[in-house]
Design an enzyme around this catalytic site. Sequence first.
Site, PDB file in Angstrom:
ATOM      1  N   CYS A  93      33.124  49.089  34.819  1.00  0.00           N
ATOM      2  CA  CYS A  93      32.432  49.642  33.238  1.00  0.00           C
ATOM      3  C   CYS A  93      34.700  49.686  33.228  1.00  0.00           C
ATOM      4  O   CYS A  93      35.277  50.030  33.686  1.00  0.00           O
ATOM      5  CB  CYS A  93      32.526  51.005  34.035  1.00  0.00           C
ATOM      6  N   HIS A 136      39.502  33.829  37.963  1.00  0.00           N
ATOM      7  CA  HIS A 136      38.814  34.470  36.625  1.00  0.00           C
ATOM      8  C   HIS A 136      37.770  35.545  36.468  1.00  0.00           C
ATOM      9  O   HIS A 136      37.399  35.954  35.773  1.00  0.00           O
ATOM     10  CB  HIS A 136      38.760  33.159  35.687  1.00  0.00           C
TER      11      HIS A 136
HETATM   12  C1  BV8 Z   1      48.309  36.217  32.244  1.00  0.00           C
HETATM   13  C2  BV8 Z   1      37.888  34.226  31.941  1.00  0.00           C
HETATM   14  C3  BV8 Z   1      49.608  37.532  32.785  1.00  0.00           C
HETATM   15  C4  BV8 Z   1      37.365  34.435  30.823  1.00  0.00           C
HETATM   16  C5  BV8 Z   1      40.076  32.911  31.268  1.00  0.00           C
HETATM   17  C6  BV8 Z   1      52.037  30.650  28.588  1.00  0.00           C
HETATM   18  C7  BV8 Z   1      52.114  30.223  27.289  1.00  0.00           C
HETATM   19  C8  BV8 Z   1      51.728  31.054  26.450  1.00  0.00           C
HETATM   20  C9  BV8 Z   1      50.403  32.044  26.907  1.00  0.00           C
HETATM   21  C10 BV8 Z   1      50.741  32.014  28.166  1.00  0.00           C
HETATM   22  C11 BV8 Z   1      51.667  31.308  29.114  1.00  0.00           C
HETATM   23  N1  BV8 Z   1      51.283  32.199  30.107  1.00  0.00           N
HETATM   24  C12 BV8 Z   1      50.811  32.412  30.133  1.00  0.00           C
HETATM   25  C13 BV8 Z   1      49.543  32.996  29.033  1.00  0.00           C
HETATM   26  C14 BV8 Z   1      48.823  33.754  28.587  1.00  0.00           C
HETATM   27  C15 BV8 Z   1      47.293  32.813  29.065  1.00  0.00           C
HETATM   28  C16 BV8 Z   1      47.449  31.617  28.309  1.00  0.00           C
HETATM   29  O1  BV8 Z   1      47.877  30.935  30.038  1.00  0.00           O
HETATM   30  N2  BV8 Z   1      46.832  31.427  27.548  1.00  0.00           N
HETATM   31  C17 BV8 Z   1      46.857  29.849  27.975  1.00  0.00           C
HETATM   32  C18 BV8 Z   1      46.359  29.317  26.581  1.00  0.00           C
HETATM   33  C19 BV8 Z   1      48.083  29.508  26.865  1.00  0.00           C
HETATM   34  N3  BV8 Z   1      46.701  33.425  30.520  1.00  0.00           N
HETATM   35  C20 BV8 Z   1      47.168  34.806  30.409  1.00  0.00           C
HETATM   36  O2  BV8 Z   1      46.439  35.558  29.672  1.00  0.00           O
HETATM   37  C21 BV8 Z   1      46.534  34.612  31.686  1.00  0.00           C
HETATM   38  N4  BV8 Z   1      46.946  36.081  32.524  1.00  0.00           N
HETATM   39  O3  BV8 Z   1      48.915  35.130  32.199  1.00  0.00           O
HETATM   40  O4  BV8 Z   1      48.668  37.759  32.737  1.00  0.00           O
HETATM   41  C22 BV8 Z   1      49.618  39.578  32.751  1.00  0.00           C
HETATM   42  C23 BV8 Z   1      50.831  39.263  34.517  1.00  0.00           C
HETATM   43  C24 BV8 Z   1      50.679  40.819  34.935  1.00  0.00           C
HETATM   44  C25 BV8 Z   1      50.280  41.825  34.304  1.00  0.00           C
HETATM   45  C26 BV8 Z   1      49.457  41.654  33.038  1.00  0.00           C
HETATM   46  C27 BV8 Z   1      49.447  39.974  32.566  1.00  0.00           C
HETATM   47  C28 BV8 Z   1      44.956  34.994  32.012  1.00  0.00           C
HETATM   48  C29 BV8 Z   1      44.175  34.042  32.078  1.00  0.00           C
HETATM   49  C30 BV8 Z   1      43.083  33.909  31.991  1.00  0.00           C
HETATM   50  C31 BV8 Z   1      41.525  33.559  30.621  1.00  0.00           C
HETATM   51  N5  BV8 Z   1      40.592  33.412  31.319  1.00  0.00           N
HETATM   52  N6  BV8 Z   1      38.608  32.545  31.238  1.00  0.00           N
HETATM   53  C32 BV8 Z   1      35.822  33.698  30.980  1.00  0.00           C
HETATM   54  O5  BV8 Z   1      35.511  32.594  31.079  1.00  0.00           O
HETATM   55  O6  BV8 Z   1      35.285  33.908  29.299  1.00  0.00           O
HETATM   56  S1  BV8 Z   1      40.185  31.150  30.916  1.00  0.00           S
HETATM   57  C33 BV8 Z   1      39.232  29.713  30.505  1.00  0.00           C
HETATM   58  O7  BV8 Z   1      40.689  29.003  30.521  1.00  0.00           O
HETATM   59  C34 BV8 Z   1      38.611  29.255  31.287  1.00  0.00           C
HETATM   60  O8  BV8 Z   1      38.318  30.474  32.446  1.00  0.00           O
HETATM   61  C35 BV8 Z   1      38.599  27.912  31.775  1.00  0.00           C
HETATM   62  O9  BV8 Z   1      38.115  27.787  32.962  1.00  0.00           O
HETATM   63  C36 BV8 Z   1      39.848  28.505  31.673  1.00  0.00           C
HETATM   64  C37 BV8 Z   1      41.209  26.795  31.941  1.00  0.00           C
HETATM   65  O10 BV8 Z   1      40.538  26.185  30.963  1.00  0.00           O
HETATM   66  P1  BV8 Z   1      39.539  24.725  31.376  1.00  0.00           P
HETATM   67  O11 BV8 Z   1      38.795  25.467  33.170  1.00  0.00           O
HETATM   68  O12 BV8 Z   1      40.429  23.778  32.395  1.00  0.00           O
HETATM   69  O13 BV8 Z   1      38.373  24.133  30.195  1.00  0.00           O
HETATM   70  P2  BV8 Z   1      38.660  23.399  29.155  1.00  0.00           P
HETATM   71  O14 BV8 Z   1      37.728  23.502  28.118  1.00  0.00           O
HETATM   72  O15 BV8 Z   1      40.869  23.608  28.788  1.00  0.00           O
HETATM   73  O16 BV8 Z   1      39.130  21.740  29.547  1.00  0.00           O
HETATM   74  C38 BV8 Z   1      37.911  21.259  30.202  1.00  0.00           C
HETATM   75  C39 BV8 Z   1      38.566  20.601  30.979  1.00  0.00           C
HETATM   76  O17 BV8 Z   1      37.479  19.579  31.748  1.00  0.00           O
HETATM   77  C40 BV8 Z   1      39.249  19.006  29.862  1.00  0.00           C
HETATM   78  O18 BV8 Z   1      40.570  18.503  30.565  1.00  0.00           O
HETATM   79  C41 BV8 Z   1      38.071  17.822  29.671  1.00  0.00           C
HETATM   80  O19 BV8 Z   1      38.428  16.607  29.346  1.00  0.00           O
HETATM   81  C42 BV8 Z   1      37.490  17.850  31.255  1.00  0.00           C
HETATM   82  N7  BV8 Z   1      36.451  17.685  30.944  1.00  0.00           N
HETATM   83  C43 BV8 Z   1      34.900  17.847  30.474  1.00  0.00           C
HETATM   84  N8  BV8 Z   1      33.948  17.361  30.696  1.00  0.00           N
HETATM   85  C44 BV8 Z   1      34.303  16.471  31.577  1.00  0.00           C
HETATM   86  C45 BV8 Z   1      35.309  16.965  31.862  1.00  0.00           C
HETATM   87  N9  BV8 Z   1      36.410  16.466  33.110  1.00  0.00           N
HETATM   88  C46 BV8 Z   1      35.587  15.383  34.514  1.00  0.00           C
HETATM   89  N10 BV8 Z   1      34.363  15.540  33.943  1.00  0.00           N
HETATM   90  C47 BV8 Z   1      33.411  16.113  32.911  1.00  0.00           C
HETATM   91  N11 BV8 Z   1      31.935  15.884  33.016  1.00  0.00           N
HETATM   92 ZN    ZN Z   2      31.758  54.000  34.557  1.00  0.00          ZN
END
Ligand code: BV8
Ligand code: ZN
Length: 238
Positions: free
Chosen positions: A125, A117
């Site tokens: 840019c 990501h």
């Molecule tokens: C794409 C970068 C298509 C920015 C991020 C199906 C249905 C609905 C929607 C979609 C689908 N398929 C695709 C999509 C769209 C979307 C998507 O998946 N949406 C989700 C919400 C359903 N996907 C996209 O848009 C992707 N692109 O599909 O493009 C395409 C193809 C061709 C041409 C054009 C388009 C792009 C996805 C990337 C988005 N960017 N981040 C930024 O960081 O600012 S995603 C963001 O979420 C972060 O990267 C993060 O890492 C990521 C995942 O979250 P997690 O890392 O899992 O973090 P989270 O908080 O959710 O969970 C933490 C976990 O840790 C928990 O389970 C918790 O229990 C655990 N935890 C907490 N503390 C601890 C721990 N475990 C152990 N020890 C601890 N101490």
């Molecule tokens: Zn530029």
Amino acid sequence: MSGLEEARGLVARAERIAVLTGAGVSAESGIPTFRGPGGLWRNFRPEELATPEAFRADPRLVWEWYDWRRGLVAAARPNPAHEALARLEARRPSTVLVTQNVDGLHEAAGSRAVELHGSLWRLRCAGCGDVGPDRTVPLRPLPPRCACGGLRRPDVVWFGEALPEAELGRALDAARACDLMIVAGTSGLVQPAASLAGAAAARGVPVVEVNLEETPGSAGFAVRLRGRAGEILPQLLG
Ligand code: BV8
Ligand code: ZN
């Protein structure tokens, strides 16, 4: 035999380990996760800010969120989870570490992570596409501008944007080639990253999950270790 002993046996026998990490492995470095407590920012949900639409509508607001996160990460250090993974890679060069995180803490710990990501520490840019490293904290003025006059954005993948082809290709290759996958600190909600674990499990490859909670993929995983990554990964990886 406990889950940890079973998982340690899988690690000992594996020859090609793939690891997928998410925000949970940075939680013990003090970085809020996306969907856990503290994962909000000024009552916005990440899905509302991490989009091209939000950036087009209000580049300054989106940049305030990213500048805040860059400040948090700049003051943070890798935790034992990052360090245990870096040691695994040093001992087993065939290990491939894939991360959804953009904080750069795996690299800070000495890992060579595949960043699915993008990175908080690179700017791109939106006009001419020029990309480069930038660690200025705080970044001023916001939003930063390129010499070409275009707006500079964080070089991260927003929702609705395609993942970088090279990195996604390497991650898929690792999921296909590995004989053990470790999935740590990810809710398994974001695609296509989350599908990597399923791709390994579908090949009959054991998946070891390290998480505080059950996730949508948990049922298909061979071993689920419940607890903090900073405690479990050092025990799992030795
Ligand atoms: C794409 C970068 C298509 C920015 C991020 C199906 C249905 C609905 C929607 C979609 C689908 N398929 C695709 C999509 C769209 C979307 C998507 O998946 N949406 C989700 C919400 C359903 N996907 C996209 O848009 C992707 N692109 O599909 O493009 C395409 C193809 C061709 C041409 C054009 C388009 C792009 C996805 C990337 C988005 N960017 N981040 C930024 O960081 O600012 S995603 C963001 O979420 C972060 O990267 C993060 O890492 C990521 C995942 O979250 P997690 O890392 O899992 O973090 P989270 O908080 O959710 O969970 C933490 C976990 O840790 C928990 O389970 C918790 O229990 C655990 N935890 C907490 N503390 C601890 C721990 N475990 C152990 N020890 C601890 N101490
Ligand atoms: Zn530029």
